[in-house]
Scaffold this motif. Sequence first.
Motif: not given
Length: 300
Positions: A20-30, A162-168, A171-176
């Motif tokens: 949902a947010l594009g991050m945190a699986y590896g950090v949380t599980s590790s 996200l900070a680039s402002g070039s993608m919604e 789409k950032v979260i899904g592509s990552v």
Amino acid sequence: MRKLLIMALVGLAAQLVDGALGMAYGVTSSTLLLVAGISPATASASVHLAEVGTTLASGIAHWRFGNVDWRVVRNIALPGAVGAFAGATVLSSISTEAAIPWTAGILLALGMYLLIRFARPLRPTRPRPLPTRFLSPLGLFAGFIDATGGGGWGPVATPTLLASGSMEPRKVIGSVGASEFLVAGAASVGFLIGLGSEGFVLPTVAALLVGGVIAAPLAAWLVRHVPAQLLGAFVGGLIILVNTRSLLRVAGVEGELGVYAYPLVLAAWAVALSFAVRAWRRTRAVAPEIAPEPELVPAA
């Protein structure tokens, strides 16, 4: 059995946040595996092997909900796989502790930037394609950090895009998320070469995998339907919280300053979210036919 059930629930929660947010699986599980007494290399290897399955499920779910920009995936996934393989085989024995303050500081600044941008009204704009010369080095660096730190693909790639402002945001979260399949696979091959099959805790891998696969479709659905404004504010706040913790730990002052820093971060996060909700409601009230459109990005 009870321990495996807990691991499965952790995998479910971690994938729900990651998808949902594009991050945190590896950090949380590790982090959980390290607390359980598993060595850093084995923890990272097991998490990455589980991610091969969870990221495949996540990528398919994001694709089905229209959250993936395949051009971005092509340009960051292959360099990311190279970086992850290198980190797992050649460089994983080199301590990255010296780089933690720099990485955490950069990500903290990115998180603040995102929180400020997404607390403001959104305006419709036409997304600009990001150049390969930007995406490829980003993928290489994020993949390397991911393999050596047990997690980092999302925390590095998501806020930068996200900070680039070039993608919604969706789409950032899904592509990552879709790109991470190749990254996790390359890291797993690297760990297999460096550690052998004994480097993986297979029951834990299976439990994390089951929980992650269950959560993947729900996370992709959330990204498709939750307003971009709120997603951006959530991601920004999460980045700030995680990297504040990293900086305090590196400095050895988490016990002394954490009681002040964490409430301050949470309060700022709550204020920014309230501004984001207010701005989204105002935009929808003025132009309800425009507000839900995925092309909306933060006003410059």
